[in-house]
Design an enzyme around this catalytic site. Structure first.
Site, PDB file in Angstrom:
ATOM      1  N   ARG A 227      19.852  -1.760   7.725  1.00  0.00           N
ATOM      2  CA  ARG A 227      20.629  -2.500   8.708  1.00  0.00           C
ATOM      3  C   ARG A 227      21.910  -3.062   8.100  1.00  0.00           C
ATOM      4  O   ARG A 227      22.928  -3.165   8.752  1.00  0.00           O
ATOM      5  CB  ARG A 227      19.779  -3.635   9.269  1.00  0.00           C
ATOM      6  CG  ARG A 227      19.746  -3.633  10.774  1.00  0.00           C
ATOM      7  CD  ARG A 227      18.914  -4.785  11.286  1.00  0.00           C
ATOM      8  NE  ARG A 227      17.752  -4.311  12.004  1.00  0.00           N
ATOM      9  CZ  ARG A 227      16.754  -5.088  12.379  1.00  0.00           C
ATOM     10  NH1 ARG A 227      16.757  -6.357  12.051  1.00  0.00           N
ATOM     11  NH2 ARG A 227      15.745  -4.610  13.040  1.00  0.00           N
ATOM     12  N   GLY A 228      21.816  -3.434   6.825  1.00  0.00           N
ATOM     13  CA  GLY A 228      22.971  -4.007   6.148  1.00  0.00           C
ATOM     14  C   GLY A 228      24.140  -3.039   6.133  1.00  0.00           C
ATOM     15  O   GLY A 228      25.239  -3.383   6.576  1.00  0.00           O
TER      16      GLY A 228
END
Lengths: 327, 569
Positions: free
Chosen positions: A265-266
């Site tokens: 997600r980062g």
């Protein structure tokens, strides 16, 4: 904070903004000001769910005039909703519930849309997110992630689109947010009180001017507001055309790896935010500068937590950036 | 300290601009009554004055479904909440020191936006809510939530002899209200107030904002069309001085300091430069300095914030423990103390009204429709760290003990526990950090923990015992972690001497055991100390010498102790 909000306005898929800061730093004021900066949107006239007339109506709920009529629906231009979730809101008003008045007086089983319907295609703002009941927070996150609100209660079964940008604010001194919740937000920013006299004087002066005469205060900044609105509008259009080179992807991945963020997600948020920033700045491609500029807000809350190092996570991102981009 | 004539001025200002808000400190007494009486008289006739009872629920505060009217009318009828009712007037908060943080946040939103937004019980409304908050604060070791205090302009003493308060009469207030919007505040005035706030270490920007409002109100009361120096000085005395967190630095340092000090930060330099070139700012600051709280220095030395506290609030948790947090509704009969949720019940009954052949105006409710509220009891625990920071422990391994505590704090974070920190050194025990969910604060507190002095272990145990009892009273599970080298040498009454100290420690330990609280004794001495082990046995706590305490062993020990505590609770 302004950058994060603009990025979320330009690319709503970024997944929400979390604003944490001390008392009296103007968190709520800034978020409420957002409504004035957003370009208006087209909706189907009378639709309680703010349906897009250009979209396919198949997913819209019964009760939406667009679906009932069959003909081309009338479209109206409305401001993008920035819906405030007041403290003490009850579940029935958030998700929507049986319309009690009609049920009791007319015996009809009708659905009364809640705040989630009103916030569709706009922003939902939770002040003091850390004081909200846990089950409401879960519910909001779930809807925000799926983009759909499913109501199964009191004999009604409704599902309606609810795509919104979740904006939460809070004061870390009044309790921390659950870690699961933190990385559901796309961007996270920290706000501090300005420490130099001229800025503080300016803040007090402007607020005072606003209190005394809101109308002329608004007029004075109208030009600036509309410039920003144009920028957001242009950025949205440009978003799809912006290229992200493989080098940039590698840089983002390296940064995330250095920091040891969990999951992907980062990287995704980092790239998206950098792209939105490039769009806002009118560039054709994502640059290393853009990546660096959004990295703290995109990654700060995703580090594998040393729980006691809360204040230090921004520092850790800065440090990793320094390592990767030695000056 | 607030000057007597300033109290009257504050009352007048509140009457002109109730939104400023006021905190009345101290127990009920003639002074408090006199202030309230004076304010009532100064306010225009017919101004709303509502009282917020302690423990008011959202239904009362924000409004919701009017049960009686709904049942009578056969259709939903809304009821206005206290906030909406108090619009244009005053909301008096009794026992503000026990105010729920959630209620404070709702009040804060109303004060900030001048309206109250409700989304409750099927009603959605926005009603104007321009109210003035008068918080009666009787707290001794408790204080109203910081979120509320930040928004209240004045802090007035509620105790004292009372007597007549010289406040402007209703006519003067009325003419001041008419003049208020037209009062001009010059740039210099704003700069002076902001500068004074900086010098006094007031972080929140709301303070100078409120000060500007007060200065404007004062000018209006005096019949001026522009803010004068006297108004600024009054604002500084009333708004800024009570919030001070540091004594302002003099523009000219009196003498060369003996020890080299850290250079002042940018903000201070700015403030200082501003002071020296602006005599107006100087005078404003001098006005505030003259009335600084007498205990400011002591409080700064103790590291405590003077203005408000940020920790929890015991009244709320007490109530929470009794009935838990509402977590929704389910079908079921309202028996055995379960509470009926009328709205959900009506909702459940509504779709069937036609089928049941209900007469219009009457609602047919069957047993199946009953919905009851569900509550969840809080089962969280509070970990009390008792850190022996005496000279002997400091020599030994205070740093390592701190490391161990940090490890345990990480453990607490995972369980979302609250933590408290007691230090044992010198003559007695000191509560460095009351139970808080903020581990960041705990860590800061721990890092700043000084070492040195005797080892009043018995006092530490006694303090931990009292705190644990308090925590249990709140419905939470206490768990103590004692970090000590076992070298007790100060008895309960403060006299030095090993035998007396050890005897006292053991007798308190016996009470601990009797109370049945769980705990963990971590021996921080270089070699396991027999008395630490003895203490662990006496308190029925797990014993863990630090030499073997690697991360894994510590974690396992804490988990074991917690499970024990939960079983016993």
């Amino acid at each position: 904070m302004k950058q994060a909000l603009l990025i979320a306005a330009a690319d709503p898929s970024i997944g929400g903004v979390l604003v944490f800061g001390d008392r009296g730093t103007g968190k709520s004021t800034a978020i409420r000001a957002l409504a004035a900066l957003l370009p208006p949107m087209q909706i189907v006239a009378g639709c309680p769910y703010n349906c897009d007339p250009a979209a396919h109506f198949a997913h819209c709920v019964a009760g939406c005039p667009a679906r009932a009529g069959g003909a081309t629906p009338a479209a109206v231009s409305v401001p993008v909703p920035v819906v405030d979730l007041p403290l003490g809101a009850t579940e029935d008003r958030v998700v929507g519930a049986l319309d009690l008045e009609r049920a009791l007086t007319a015996g009809e089983r009708a659905f009364e849309p809640g705040l989630l319907a009103r916030a569709n295609r706009g922003f939902l703002y939770i002040d003091e997110a850390n004081l909200l009941e846990d089950f409401l927070v879960d519910l909001l996150l779930d809807v925000a992630a799926s983009g759909e609100n499913v109501v199964e209660r009191e004999g009604i079964s409704v599902r309606h689109p609810a795509r919104f940008v979740l904006v939460g604010s809070g004061n870390p001194e009044e309790g921390e947010l659950r870690p699961q919740l933190l990385d559901r937000f796309g961007l996270s920013v920290e706000v501090t009180t300005p420490q130099d006299i001229p800025t503080r004087v300016e803040v007090v002066r402007r607020r005072d001017a606003y209190d005394r005469d809101p109308a002329s205060f608004g007029a004075r900044y109208a030009a600036g507001d509309s410039a920003i609105r144009e920028r957001i509008f242009a950025a949205r259009a440009a978003l799809k055309t912006i290229t992200v080179s493989d080098d940039m992807l590698t840089e983002a991945a390296t940064l995330c790896q250095t920091l040891g963020t969990d999951g992907l997600r980062g990287e995704l948020t980092l790239i998206r935010a950098a792209r939105a920033l490039a769009a806002l700045e009118g560039r054709a491609e994502v640059t290393s500068m853009a990546l660096r500029s959004v990295a703290p807000s995109a990654l700060r809350h995703r580090l594998r937590r040393d729980p006691l190092d809360e204040a230090g996570s921004s520092v850790r991102v800065e440090r990793a950036l320094m390592e990767l981009y030695p000056v | 300290m607030t000057r007597p004539e300033d109290i009257g001025a504050a009352v007048g200002l509140l009457a002109v601009d109730p939104g400023l808000g006021c905190r009345l400190r101290g127990p009920a007494g003639p002074m408090r009554d006199a202030i309230l009486q004076a304010l009532r008289q100064a306010l225009p006739a017919g101004t709303a004055w509502r009282k917020l009872p302690a423990g008011a629920t959202d239904d009362r505060l924000l409004g919701g479904l009017d049960l009686a009217a709904t049942l009578a009318a056969g259709r939903p009828v809304a009821e206005r909440g206290l906030l909406a009712q108090a619009d244009g007037g005053v909301l008096q908060i009794a026992m503000a020191e026990r105010l729920d943080e959630a209620v404070a946040a709702r009040l804060g939103a109303a004060l900030d936006w001048g309206e109250v937004a409700t989304e409750r019980d099927g009603f959605s409304s926005r009603t104007p809510c321009r109210l003035g908050v008068v918080a009666l604060d009787e707290g001794i070791d408790e204080a109203p939530p910081g979120a509320l205090l930040d928004r209240l302009a004045f802090e007035l003493p509620g105790d004292g002899a009372g007597g007549r308060i010289e406040a402007p009469d209703a006519a003067a207030v009325a003419s001041a209200r008419a003049r208020l919007a037209g009062v001009v505040v010059s740039e210099d005035s704003v700069t002076a107030l902001v500068g004074a706030a900086m010098q006094l270490g007031v972080a929140s920007l709301r303070a100078p904002l409120l000060a500007v409002r007060v200065a404007r109100g004062a000018a209006a009361l005096a019949g001026r069309d522009a803010v004068a120096q006297a108004d600024l000085e009054l604002a500084a005395r009333l708004v800024l001085a009570p919030r001070a967190t540091r004594v302002p630095i003099d523009a000219e340092p009196p003498a060369e300091p003996e020890t080299p000090e850290a250079p002042p930060d940018q903000a201070e330099r700015d403030a200082r430069a501003l002071q020296s070139e602006s005599p107006l700012a100087d005078r404003v600051l001098a006005a505030a300095r003259a009335v600084l709280p007498a205990d400011l220095l002591a409080a700064i030395a103790g590291g405590a914030a003077v203005w408000g506290k940020t920790g929890g609030n015991s009244g709320v948790r007490l109530r929470a423990a009794r009935r838990g947090r509402p977590i929704g509704v389910r079908a079921g009969a309202p028996k055995g103390g379960a509470r009926l949720n009328l709205l959900a019940t009506l909702r459940a009954a509504a779709p069937w009204q036609k089928l049941r052949g209900a007469v219009p105006g009457r609602i047919a409710v069957r047993r199946d429709d009953f919905r009851i509220r569900r509550f969840r009891q809080q089962t969280r625990s509070t970990t009390i760290f008792v850190v022996d920071a005496s000279g002997s422990a400091a020599v030994q391994r205070l740093a390592e003990a701190k490391g161990a505590v940090e490890l345990l704090l990480a453990e607490c974070y995972i369980r979302r526990d609250r933590v408290a920190l007691l230090s044992v050194r010198g003559r007695g025990a000191e509560l460095l950090l009351p139970p808080t969910p903020s581990l960041t604060r705990a860590k800061k507190c721990l890092a700043a923990l000084p070492g040195g002095g005797g080892t009043p272990l018995a006092a530490g145990l006694a303090a931990a015992l009292a705190l644990a009892a308090h925590v249990r009273q709140e419905g939470q599970t206490p768990l103590a972690v004692f970090l000590t080298d076992g070298r007790a040498n100060i008895a309960l009454d403060g006299t030095p001497g090993r035998p007396g100290a050890e005897a006292d420690a053991l007798s308190v330990a016996a009470s601990w055991r009797k109370a049945g609280f769980a705990g963990l004794v971590i021996d921080t001495s270089a070699r396991p100390h027999p008395f630490a082990r003895k203490l662990a046995e006496a308190t029925a706590c797990r014993y863990l010498p630090l030499p073997q305490a690697d991360a894994g062993a510590l974690r396992a020990a804490v988990q074991g102790a917690v499970q024990g505590a939960v079983r016993r609770a």
